[in-house]
Design an enzyme around this catalytic site. Structure first.
Site, PDB file in Angstrom:
ATOM      1  N   GLU A  75       0.810  -1.215   0.000  1.00 44.33           N
ATOM      2  CA  GLU A  75       0.000   0.000   0.000  1.00 44.33           C
ATOM      3  C   GLU A  75       0.844   1.267   0.000  1.00 44.33           C
ATOM      4  O   GLU A  75       0.483   2.261  -0.639  1.00 44.33           O
ATOM      5  CB  GLU A  75      -0.955   0.004   1.204  1.00 44.33           C
ATOM      6  CG  GLU A  75      -2.122  -0.964   1.077  1.00 44.33           C
ATOM      7  CD  GLU A  75      -1.762  -2.406   1.395  1.00 44.33           C
ATOM      8  OE1 GLU A  75      -0.634  -2.636   1.904  1.00 44.33           O
ATOM      9  OE2 GLU A  75      -2.588  -3.300   1.147  1.00 44.33           O
ATOM     10  N   HIS A 144     -11.026  -4.411   8.464  1.00 53.50           N
ATOM     11  CA  HIS A 144     -11.824  -4.254   7.242  1.00 53.50           C
ATOM     12  C   HIS A 144     -13.088  -3.437   7.526  1.00 53.50           C
ATOM     13  O   HIS A 144     -14.014  -3.455   6.730  1.00 53.50           O
ATOM     14  CB  HIS A 144     -12.251  -5.611   6.682  1.00 53.50           C
ATOM     15  CG  HIS A 144     -11.135  -6.449   6.143  1.00 53.50           C
ATOM     16  ND1 HIS A 144     -10.072  -6.860   6.908  1.00 53.50           N
ATOM     17  CD2 HIS A 144     -10.928  -6.965   4.906  1.00 53.50           C
ATOM     18  CE1 HIS A 144      -9.255  -7.599   6.173  1.00 53.50           C
ATOM     19  NE2 HIS A 144      -9.745  -7.677   4.952  1.00 53.50           N
TER      20      HIS A 144
END
Lengths: 356, 429
Positions: A75, A144
């Site tokens: 990321e 998440h």
């Protein structure tokens, strides 16, 4: 339950399509790719498979692997590359697969993307739209289900926005991509599959920036949206919680209480004037968000109301939020998220408040 | 594959002496606050591709650079300038004019040699905060460069776009990934995809679909214009950062036109390389990412120049990234706030001073008859002249106006920020 009420018309439109938010986002990306050949989409699994939520479905096939491409699973690398591409004059639309996956990228987001325009004295603007599936509600694994708007909103140089309906999703995403500054676009993943009418510009305009420019003039960055009018109190929310608030307004209406629902849309810049207009009228406000209470954006909204509506207020601003705990597993998700009962309790407390 | 090699001095035969080379700096501007840049001899005085060039640096893709021997005198001049400004900056810090400074002394060859190989028509440099020598070699406005140390503006006051030199980066390794993104942008500009084709793309292109993009080939194409290359500067300390590893992986997977230029100067503030770099070598890591690498003598300016030019040529012609580890030594402190006496010995410093890059270069120039007393006298005078201009430029820099706090935060600032600005300006007036 109605969740797609848009009381204000957006751009002049010639076509209405009934789409899920995922489809609306996909269409916005397609139109943005067609409108500007410097626009790029990249991230983990966005190419061949079309993203884990299928938001980029079919775009690589349509636009080629030089416009829509998969990245290694890194990321910080994705966001650092986005900064470098913007320095070279591209318009990157990176996706980080889940909210919590932005943590490994925070250095590039905060130290680099948010500052490069400033560091370079405006010679290297960062027209980057970071697409971030956000918030909870889908029984997902750890990290998440995060609600990170207050983290991003606190960073100078960033803009932050979250859509609440398919129509909002289409127009706000196009607006974010067209914007010359870095925008964190928080997609409410629990609403990806809910459908609603999307008011599309004329077909001749969809593949240009004309429609976006028109939208920008009528609804500039930082404009909130009254999605339901009322007079007794204002529910202020964004993202997935807007539909929860609309549901609460339905329940309250059965008891003769008319709640206004304000969808902030933009979390930076916040529409202080829009908040002021609504709360000056209703004289009571309840802020609803999924993120933890302490230093959440509800505090900022509450401060804006105090500064701008002090004399009009009939009761202290209530906050209905997540708790100051890590976002829980699915078994406790419903206990964590603001729900209709908690919001109605706050409404009642506000209505029953008496000074002194 | 030999993952790295040490390039020595003996590769280049002596060529013609360049004693009569003229000074090319722009020293006579009447502008009250002129940009001070050492205009590179390489850019202005050499007609490319004309020398009978046997060096490896002359290879491909229409970007042939002059050989190291041809420009060695100029490299010496640039190193002299970098050292003179560096010395001036330390003095200015001692007198309080600069709040702090990160000296480059000892690393002139690594910086000037690599910077001189950069072709500003195609390439772009991503510095950290100790790249004065690169700035000198690339012709960056040096007063604007020093503005970062003057605490005038974090990124410096030069134009990073026109200079092909990114804003100064205060965070080690922060800009290495930016070099990957910039390089990917050059590859896309050349009509190449990051990796192969999309699953259905080939058939789409074979059809008569007029909207289909150009095929996304990944084979190097040496027939067309060179692909612009990014050069990422970082140190042995920064090599511990995850961003460097992510960048090398991206560069390998995407075959990016990048040069990873690691100045291994022995020390990351107080931590020596042996306690910093597992395995002992940054360049050895390249093999794990499928990248070629060279470990070179970073105090040999010709070796640095040649290795960088080779790596840039590889990038220009579609061959992807190279890792260069230039072994050098930070002779001075990490910054003017640091005291190396607390963590390393004077003997160690002295042993490296014996390998001073300017002395090594001078010896070669004299030994090979490329320069004599007249040249060195002129080079020293020229360096002093440029450093005095930079000093004057630093001392004449004005306070920054308060509105600059707000001016560049956004390209399109929100009304709320403009309101903060207006109120702040009103309150101060």
């Amino acid at each position: 339950m109605t969740m797609t009420a848009d009381t204000r018309p957006r751009t002049p439109h010639t076509e209405t399509r009934h789409l899920s938010m995922q489809q609306a986002l996909n269409l916005a990306l397609e139109h943005s790719l067609a409108a500007d050949d410097r626009t790029l989409i990249f991230g983990e699994d966005v190419g061949r498979v079309g993203g884990v939520f299928r938001v980029t479905d079919g775009l690589q096939q349509k636009f080629g692997a030089a416009r829509v491409f998969d990245t290694p699973l890194a990321e910080s690398g994705i966001m650092g590359m986005a900064v470098g591409l913007a320095m070279a004059g591209w318009r990157p639309v990176p996706e980080l697969q889940f909210d919590g996956f932005s943590y490994p990228a925070m250095n590039q987001v905060i130290s680099q993307m948010a500052r490069m325009n400033n560091r370079s004295r405006g010679t290297m603007p960062m027209p980057i739209t970071l697409r971030l599936p956000s918030f909870g509600g889908i029984r997902a694994p750890e990290l998440h289900g995060e609600s990170l708007e207050s983290l991003f909103a606190h960073v100078p140089g960033l803009k932050v926005v979250s859509p609440s309906t398919p129509n909002e999703a289409y127009h706000l995403l196009r607006q974010a991509i067209a914007d010359p500054d870095p925008v964190v676009f928080m997609e409410p993943k629990s609403r990806y599959w809910q459908r609603g009418d999307v008011l599309l510009p004329a077909p001749s305009d969809t593949e240009s920036d004309a429609a976006t420019a028109e939208h920008e003039t009528t609804t500039p960055v930082g404009t909130s949206n009254v999605v339901r009018e009322g007079k007794h109190a204002t529910l202020i929310s964004w993202g997935a919680m807007v539909s929860t608030c609309l549901q609460v307004a339905e329940y309250a209406a059965e008891d003769g209480v008319e709640l206004e629902v304000l969808d902030l849309r933009w979390l930076k810049p916040i529409d202080a004037a829009g908040i002021q207009a609504s709360v000056s009228k209703t004289r009571r406000a309840i802020v609803v968000h999924e993120a933890p209470l302490t230093a959440g954006l509800g505090g900022e909204v509450s401060a804006i109301i105090m500064e701008r509506c002090f004399d009009a207020l009939r009761a202290p601003v209530e906050r209905v939020t997540g708790f100051d705990v890590p976002y829980p597993s699915g078994a406790l998700e419903d206990a964590y998220l603001p729900n209709a009962d908690r919001i109605l309790n706050a409404v009642q407390k506000t209505l029953e408040y008496r000074r002194g | 594959m030999a993952p790295w090699q040490v390039v020595g001095l003996s590769r280049w035969p002596a060529r013609r002496a360049l004693r009569t080379m003229k000074s090319t700096e722009n020293s006579t501007s009447r502008d009250s606050n002129p940009p001070v840049a050492h205009r590179s001899f390489i850019e202005t005085n050499v007609t490319r591709n004309t020398a009978a060039d046997t060096s490896a640096a002359s290879a491909a893709a229409g970007t042939s650079a002059p050989s190291a021997a041809e420009i060695l005198p100029e490299l010496y001049r640039q190193m002299s300038i970098a050292r003179a400004i560096d010395r001036e900056a330390v003095n200015l810090q001692r007198t309080g004019a600069l709040p702090a400074y990160a000296p480059l002394i000892g690393q002139e060859a690594a910086q000037v040699g690599s910077g001189a190989a950069i072709d500003k028509r195609y390439d772009f440099a991503f510095p950290t905060y100790r790249e004065l020598g690169v700035a000198v070699a690339m012709g960056v406005d040096l007063t604007g460069y020093m503005a970062t140390h003057l605490a005038s503006w974090h990124g410096g006051l030069y134009d990073p776009v026109a200079s092909r030199f990114a804003p100064i980066q205060a965070v080690v390794a922060g800009s290495v990934l930016h070099a990957m993104g910039w390089a990917l942008g050059q590859k896309l500009d050349a009509g190449l995809a990051p990796v192969g084709r999309a699953p259905n793309e080939a058939s789409a292109h074979d059809s008569s679909n007029p909207d289909a993009n150009e095929p996304a080939a990944t084979e190097p194409d040496t027939s067309s214009a060179p692909i612009g290359a990014a050069i990422a500067y970082f140190g042995d300390g920064a090599s511990s950062q995850g961003d460097v590893h992510e960048a090398m992986n991206f560069a390998g997977v995407y075959t990016l036109p990048v040069v990873f230029f690691c100045q291994n100067n022995g020390w990351a503030i107080s931590v020596p390389t042996e306690n910093q770099v597992a395995g002992g070598s940054v360049s050895a890591r390249a093999a794990g990412y499928g990248l070629p690498s060279e470990k070179i003598d970073g105090n040999d300016v010709a070796a640095v120049y040649e290795a960088t030019a080779r790596a840039l040529n590889r990038a220009h012609s579609g061959g992807g990234a190279t890792v260069i580890e230039a072994m050098t030594y930070r002779v001075g402190p990490h910054s003017t706030s640091d005291d190396p006496g607390r963590y390393r010995s004077l003997d160690e410093e002295q042993s490296w001073r014996a390998r001073d890059p300017l002395k090594l270069c001078e010896k070669r120039l004299r030994d090979e008859g490329l320069a004599g007393d007249e040249f060195f006298t002129e080079a020293a005078a020229h360096a002093l002249e440029v450093s005095e201009q930079v000093r004057a430029g630093i001392l004449s820099q004005v306070d920054r106006p308060m509105h600059e706090l707000f001016d560049f935060v956004y390209a399109e600032p929100p009304a709320a920020l403009l309101a903060q600005r207006d109120r702040a300006l009103e309150e101060i007036s």
